[in-house]
Design a protein around this motif. Structure first.
Motif, PDB file in Angstrom:
ATOM      1  N   GLY A  37       2.440   1.740  -3.468  1.00  0.00           N
ATOM      2  CA  GLY A  37       1.418   2.215  -4.396  1.00  0.00           C
ATOM      3  C   GLY A  37       1.079   3.682  -4.172  1.00  0.00           C
ATOM      4  O   GLY A  37       0.897   4.439  -5.117  1.00  0.00           O
ATOM      5  N   LEU A  38       1.017   4.077  -2.919  1.00  0.00           N
ATOM      6  CA  LEU A  38       0.737   5.477  -2.599  1.00  0.00           C
ATOM      7  C   LEU A  38       1.863   6.392  -3.065  1.00  0.00           C
ATOM      8  O   LEU A  38       1.619   7.448  -3.659  1.00  0.00           O
ATOM      9  CB  LEU A  38       0.518   5.621  -1.086  1.00  0.00           C
ATOM     10  N   LEU A  39       3.104   5.990  -2.822  1.00  0.00           N
ATOM     11  CA  LEU A  39       4.250   6.791  -3.275  1.00  0.00           C
ATOM     12  C   LEU A  39       4.281   6.898  -4.794  1.00  0.00           C
ATOM     13  O   LEU A  39       4.554   7.969  -5.344  1.00  0.00           O
ATOM     14  CB  LEU A  39       5.558   6.195  -2.754  1.00  0.00           C
ATOM     15  N   TYR A  40       4.004   5.815  -5.479  1.00  0.00           N
ATOM     16  CA  TYR A  40       3.983   5.832  -6.939  1.00  0.00           C
ATOM     17  C   TYR A  40       2.901   6.780  -7.446  1.00  0.00           C
ATOM     18  O   TYR A  40       3.124   7.568  -8.363  1.00  0.00           O
ATOM     19  CB  TYR A  40       3.741   4.417  -7.478  1.00  0.00           C
ATOM     20  N   THR A  41       1.729   6.725  -6.842  1.00  0.00           N
ATOM     21  CA  THR A  41       0.625   7.577  -7.268  1.00  0.00           C
ATOM     22  C   THR A  41       0.917   9.049  -7.024  1.00  0.00           C
ATOM     23  O   THR A  41       0.626   9.900  -7.869  1.00  0.00           O
ATOM     24  CB  THR A  41      -0.666   7.173  -6.533  1.00  0.00           C
ATOM     25  N   LEU A  42       1.508   9.365  -5.890  1.00  0.00           N
ATOM     26  CA  LEU A  42       1.760  10.770  -5.548  1.00  0.00           C
ATOM     27  C   LEU A  42       2.918  11.374  -6.335  1.00  0.00           C
ATOM     28  O   LEU A  42       2.969  12.590  -6.512  1.00  0.00           O
ATOM     29  CB  LEU A  42       2.013  10.901  -4.048  1.00  0.00           C
ATOM     30  N   THR A  43       3.860  10.560  -6.788  1.00  0.00           N
ATOM     31  CA  THR A  43       5.018  11.101  -7.500  1.00  0.00           C
ATOM     32  C   THR A  43       4.824  11.130  -9.008  1.00  0.00           C
ATOM     33  O   THR A  43       5.651  11.713  -9.718  1.00  0.00           O
ATOM     34  CB  THR A  43       6.283  10.284  -7.175  1.00  0.00           C
ATOM     35  N   ARG A  44       3.767  10.532  -9.534  1.00  0.00           N
ATOM     36  CA  ARG A  44       3.526  10.548 -10.984  1.00  0.00           C
ATOM     37  C   ARG A  44       2.959  11.881 -11.434  1.00  0.00           C
ATOM     38  O   ARG A  44       2.152  12.495 -10.755  1.00  0.00           O
ATOM     39  CB  ARG A  44       2.530   9.469 -11.369  1.00  0.00           C
ATOM     40  N   VAL A  65       0.837  -1.203   0.000  1.00  0.00           N
ATOM     41  CA  VAL A  65       0.000   0.000   0.000  1.00  0.00           C
ATOM     42  C   VAL A  65       0.872   1.253   0.000  1.00  0.00           C
ATOM     43  O   VAL A  65       0.600   2.214  -0.726  1.00  0.00           O
ATOM     44  CB  VAL A  65      -0.972  -0.010   1.204  1.00  0.00           C
ATOM     45  N   LEU A  66       1.936   1.264   0.785  1.00  0.00           N
ATOM     46  CA  LEU A  66       2.828   2.423   0.837  1.00  0.00           C
ATOM     47  C   LEU A  66       3.523   2.657  -0.505  1.00  0.00           C
ATOM     48  O   LEU A  66       3.614   3.801  -0.967  1.00  0.00           O
ATOM     49  CB  LEU A  66       3.866   2.236   1.949  1.00  0.00           C
TER      50      LEU A  66
END
Length: 164
Positions: A50-57, A47-48
């Protein structure tokens, strides 16, 4: 032969089945609870990430424009207009228009009109025309003379301008 008349083929087999330990629901729950911290850590890590990937895209926006292609009308009142050899036909006219929309002259005109050669990321590209062509898709709406032109960009207004 009745059910009472049956004789077990091997009496040891019944004893082996009776000797096997029985598993109950609580046994399975105990195994899950034993491994719960590991499962929670793996779930939290996924989950972490995935969250980092989503926020940095960088967000990508897609704009779609639909246009109607009207072939030139044939004038049936004139004898030479009734059989016009160069008149577009349905079989090849629309695919030709699709290729023309993504042709080099049209892409160069879009680059010039919107000053894309000076804007990032086109300014840093070796071939801005190719970069623009990769961001544009043209498709015929099935069974119609409509074309959908879609463009992607990191700015929604820029995507709409390119598609239009």
């Amino acid at each position: 032969m009745d059910a009472d008349d049956r004789v077990p083929s091997s009496p040891g087999r019944l004893d082996a089945a009776a000797a096997e330990p029985e598993f109950h629901l609580w046994d399975y729950i105990a195994v899950v609870l034993k491994r719960l911290p590991l499962a929670a850590a793996v779930f939290g890590g996924v989950v972490l990430m995935g969250l980092l990937y989503t926020l940095t895209r960088t967000p990508t926006y897609r704009a779609v424009t639909r246009i109607l292609i009207n072939p030139t009308a044939v004038d049936l009142t004139r004898a030479e207009g009734a059989v016009e050899l160069g008149a577009p036909t349905g079989a090849d006219f629309i695919p030709t228009q699709v290729k023309l929309v993504t042709s080099a002259p049209v892409l160069d005109r879009v680059l010039e009109r919107l000053n894309l050669r000076e804007d990032a990321p086109f300014a840093d590209a070796r071939d801005p025309r190719r970069m623009l062509a990769e961001r544009i898709t043209v498709a015929q709406v099935r069974g119609t003379r409509l074309l959908d032109i879609s463009a992607t960009a990191s700015d929604p207004k820029r995507a709409a301008a390119i598609a239009n």
